[in-house]
Design a protein around this motif. Structure first.
Motif, short mmCIF file in Angstrom:
data_model
loop_
_atom_site.label_atom_id
_atom_site.label_comp_id
_atom_site.label_asym_id
_atom_site.label_seq_id
_atom_site.Cartn_x
_atom_site.Cartn_y
_atom_site.Cartn_z
N PRO A 161 22.41 24.16 75.71
CA PRO A 161 23.61 24.63 75.08
C PRO A 161 23.40 24.93 73.65
O PRO A 161 23.98 25.75 73.01
CB PRO A 161 24.79 23.46 75.15
N ASP A 162 22.66 23.97 72.92
CA ASP A 162 22.54 24.39 71.42
C ASP A 162 21.76 25.85 71.16
O ASP A 162 22.11 26.54 70.17
CB ASP A 162 21.83 23.15 70.74
N GLU A 221 24.10 28.56 72.15
CA GLU A 221 25.17 28.67 70.92
C GLU A 221 24.47 29.50 69.70
O GLU A 221 25.02 30.43 69.05
CB GLU A 221 25.69 27.42 70.58
N VAL A 230 55.11 32.21 75.35
CA VAL A 230 54.52 30.99 74.75
C VAL A 230 54.56 30.88 73.33
O VAL A 230 53.90 31.92 72.70
CB VAL A 230 53.14 30.43 75.30
N LEU A 236 44.77 32.07 76.72
CA LEU A 236 44.96 31.66 78.38
C LEU A 236 46.35 31.79 78.46
O LEU A 236 47.36 31.57 77.78
CB LEU A 236 44.42 30.30 78.04
N LEU A 262 36.64 30.10 72.80
CA LEU A 262 38.07 30.58 73.65
C LEU A 262 39.22 29.74 72.92
O LEU A 262 39.06 28.52 72.78
CB LEU A 262 37.99 30.25 75.00
N PHE A 285 52.92 28.56 70.40
CA PHE A 285 52.32 27.31 70.13
C PHE A 285 52.38 26.68 68.78
O PHE A 285 51.48 25.75 68.45
CB PHE A 285 50.83 27.53 70.56
N THR A 286 53.12 27.37 68.04
CA THR A 286 52.97 27.20 66.34
C THR A 286 54.09 26.05 66.28
O THR A 286 55.10 25.80 66.88
CB THR A 286 53.35 28.24 65.62
N ASN A 340 43.44 28.84 72.88
CA ASN A 340 44.42 28.89 73.97
C ASN A 340 45.39 29.90 74.13
O ASN A 340 46.17 30.13 74.76
CB ASN A 340 45.19 27.45 74.06
N GLN A 341 45.20 30.62 72.75
CA GLN A 341 46.32 31.91 72.98
C GLN A 341 45.77 32.99 73.68
O GLN A 341 46.46 33.92 74.28
CB GLN A 341 45.97 32.40 71.45
#
Lengths: 565, 133
Positions: B60-61, B64, B125, B81, B76, B127-128, B78-79
């Motif tokens: 993974p590193d 990345e 949605v 999704l 990613l 989220f703020t 959440n805005q």
């Protein structure tokens, strides 16, 4: 025709002899006939009666499956974590070596890391077998071959290789040069790995493990801490999704590591956890019925007992309700709640939670909790806010999982499991719901605001404990700052724990090195990054069903009520 | 008598030759089989090594670092999704003309919208934290 009739007519001893001959002939014929009957009977039996006399397919003596020295270890997605590769090892038969000095000198040109004098002594010895170097690279083998020194031979050996390096160091552990497991899963599943061909599937998710390790390392660097631990546990199965202990080591070269790096802070280290224990203390009081979500305690004055004074870090100096005691992490209130439950009740609750013995994790490195003996009332008071009972971070994660998942304690496991253990009920569904609301309150409007990850409804509890000094006292400056969280709080799926060992305050944290400043931001980032990987969908925190589920009424003295979300 | 002897002799010879040939063929096939087994084993070992390398390259590193250097991807948030219920109601199609330069025939409009029930309107949605206060 005539001749025969004449012969038949022979008389006397001649006839006698012919009769004897004929009899013998018949007897021999009968015997031979019997033998033929036996043979044909056997043929019939073999071909017709025994159906498995000849296999339809020839049995192959060659095994077509590759036998490796040890079975592989993979993560829950099947990525290799540990595998065995065949590598040549160099050995010598000193009897065949002509000139030991010269051979050692020339060998040193191909293998710069061997000591020529030592090798010469080995080659001049009387034995018939000496190892010179194990697990060569193909290039080294080629170079040695081209040197053409007599008496040197190769022997193919299996070498354990860890493609992920230090990412899974403490979980997987390592093996010694003879492929025996020394630590971690390699040791606890040594027998299985040795005999098995099927890969051993861990519960770990390497991507999440990477995120936890990275965020934990960042907090350790920022706050100049000496180490830390990070854990993610599936609350419904007890599977360990991620487990990191820093500093760590590279499993491939583990032999040369210092003991501090080898030490697994997540399972072997036992620490006084501090305020995160108030989760258990509050659940215990609510479950016992000595406190309710609407009752409260007077936290105006510090409690003095013998030479100790128990006071509040975020002192409010007034009557506090149970949600407020939890939200402001009041030591005084917690102690009073524990006293009401009593010493025996607390001990029984902690035992039921598994806090008094090792976790069920399948690792050889399991820390034994340091349990007060005898369990005096003063211990009851200190354990209420997480001092006096030292447990490993895995204990804490497992305990919190049981608090939020509806009240069922399940043994932790490092292996992926399809059939989770049925577990054992610790607290009622209702108390578990109360605990979820309290933990949400801490993140929404308490000491753990920095742990929130938008859309994932995080709940948790901060913990800041002073480490025990050399002489029994506490060291004010040496802290163990932790945060234990669960998400998403309306139906928890994972518990996340971050613990940082001896952080030092920074300018950005206004000099604070408490759990809320040090560990909570890491929790927030870990959840925000790993939730999509773990399949947790973000929700709208303002959705009415979630607000109703997690709403909490904070009573104040005198009957007035403030609603808080 | 002589004829049958010759016949039997011929049969025996034929059987002998046939047996020899079959045995030879079996030996040849067995060698072939063993060779195939060796090939399978060495392929399996090669696959094994490649799997280890694949896993090593998929750390993974490392991924990345590579993504940071070569791609414009960001983590990613959440805005990005959502669920199907959050989609707003389908807009009515324009009567005539085209969308995005694509000519729309009258027939496709008719079959596209006539039979469709109106879709539920999802709440957007937010989220703020500010929106809550």
């Amino acid at each position: 025709m005539r001749t025969r009739s004449e012969t038949v007519r022979l008389e006397g001893h001649a006839k006698q002899a012919i009769e004897t001959g004929r009899n013998r002939l018949i007897l021999a014929g009968c015997l031979i006939g019997l033998a033929f009957v036996a043979v044909s009977a056997r043929v019939v039996e073999l071909s017709a009666l025994r159906n498995h006399s000849e296999p339809a397919l020839s049995a192959s003596s060659v095994d077509t499956t590759l036998t490796v020295g040890r079975a592989d270890i993979v993560d829950r997605n099947g990525l290799l974590v540990a595998t065995s590769l065949r590598t040549p090892s160099l050995y010598a038969d000193p009897k065949e070596v002509l000139d030991a000095e010269d051979a050692a000198f020339r060998l040193a040109t191909a293998l710069p890391d061997i000591n020529p004098a030592e090798t010469a002594a080995k080659l001049a010895s009387d034995r018939r077998f000496v190892w010179l170097k194990r697990n060569l690279t193909p290039r080294e083998q080629q170079q040695i071959n081209s040197l053409g020194i007599p008496g040197l031979h190769f022997f193919d050996e299996w070498k354990r290789v860890y493609p992920q390096g230090s990412l899974t160091a403490h979980v997987v552990g390592f093996t010694d040069i003879d492929d025996r497991g020394i630590s971690g899963v390699e040791r606890s599943f040594d027998d299985v790995l040795r005999g098995g061909r099927e890969p051993l599937r861990l519960a770990l998710d390497l991507r999440v493990q990477h995120i936890v390790r990275q965020e934990l390392a960042q907090q350790i660097a920022t706050f100049e801490a000496i180490g830390g631990a990070g854990v993610i546990v599936d609350v419904n199965t007890g599977e360990t999704i991620a487990m990191v202990s820093l500093p760590d080591f590279d499993s491939n070269v583990a032999g040369q590591m210092d003991p501090d790096a080898l030490f697994n802070r997540a399972t072997l280290g036992v620490y006084e956890m501090g305020s995160t224990f108030k989760i258990f203390n509050t659940a215990m009081a609510l479950e016992a019925g000595t406190a309710t979500m609407r009752s409260g305690y007077d936290a105006t004055n510090p409690i003095k007992i013998s030479r100790f004074t128990i006071s509040d870090y975020h002192a409010k100096r007034r009557w506090l309700s149970v949600p407020e005691i939890f939200k402001y992490s009041s030591n005084i209130g917690s102690v009073k709640m524990a006293i009401d439950v009593g010493t025996e009740g607390q001990r029984a609750f902690m035992a039921k939670l598994g806090m008094l013995r090792e976790t069920a994790l399948e690792l050889p490195e399991l820390g034994r909790p340091m349990v007060p003996n005898p369990w005096r009332p003063i211990n009851t008071m200190t354990i209420a806010f997480g001092h006096g009972l030292s447990v490993s971070p895995m204990h804490l994660a497992a305990g919190v999982a049981a608090m939020v998942n509806g009240g069922i304690r399940r043994p932790l496991t490092i292996l992926e499991t399809d059939t989770p253990s049925p577990g054992e009920r610790i607290i009622s569904e209702r108390t578990s719901h109360d605990m979820r609301r309290l933990m949400r309150l801490v993140v929404d409007d308490g000491t753990g605001r920095k742990a929130d990850a938008e859309g994932y409804i995080v709940g948790g509890k901060t913990g800041t404990a002073e480490k025990v000094g050399g002489r029994g006292g506490y060291r004010r400056k040496a802290l163990m700052s932790s945060f234990v969280a669960a998400f998403p709080m309306q139906k928890p799926r994972y518990v996340v724990l971050v613990m940082v060992d001896e952080p030092k305050g920074t300018k950005e944290s206004h000099g604070y090195a408490t759990g809320g400043w040090v560990a909570a931001p890491a929790i927030s980032r870990i959840i925000a990054r790993s939730a999509p990987l773990l399949g947790v969908a973000p929700v709208d925190p303002e959705a009415p069903e979630i607000r109703r589920d997690l709403m909490i009424e904070v009573p104040v003295e005198g009957g007035k009520r403030l609603a808080s979300f | 008598m002589r004829r049958s002897t010759i016949l039997w002799f011929l049969i025996a010879t034929c059987l002998g030759v046939a047996l020899f040939l079959v045995k030879h063929e079996v030996q040849r096939r067995e060698e072939q089989l063993a060779q195939l087994h060796r090939q399978i084993l060495s392929s399996q070992e090669a696959i094994h090594v490649l799997e280890a390398e694949w896993s090593y390259l998929n750390r993974p590193d490392r991924l990345e670092a590579l993504v940071r250097r070569h791609l414009d991807l960001v983590p990613l948030d959440n805005q990005r999704l959502g669920s199907i219920e959050l989609l707003p109601m389908r807009l009515p199609l324009p009567d005539v003309g085209s969308t995005d330069g694509m000519p729309v025939t009258q027939a496709s409009i008719g079959s596209g919208t006539a039979n469709l029930p109106p879709l539920p309107v999802g709440r957007p949605v937010v989220f703020t934290r500010e929106a809550r206060r």
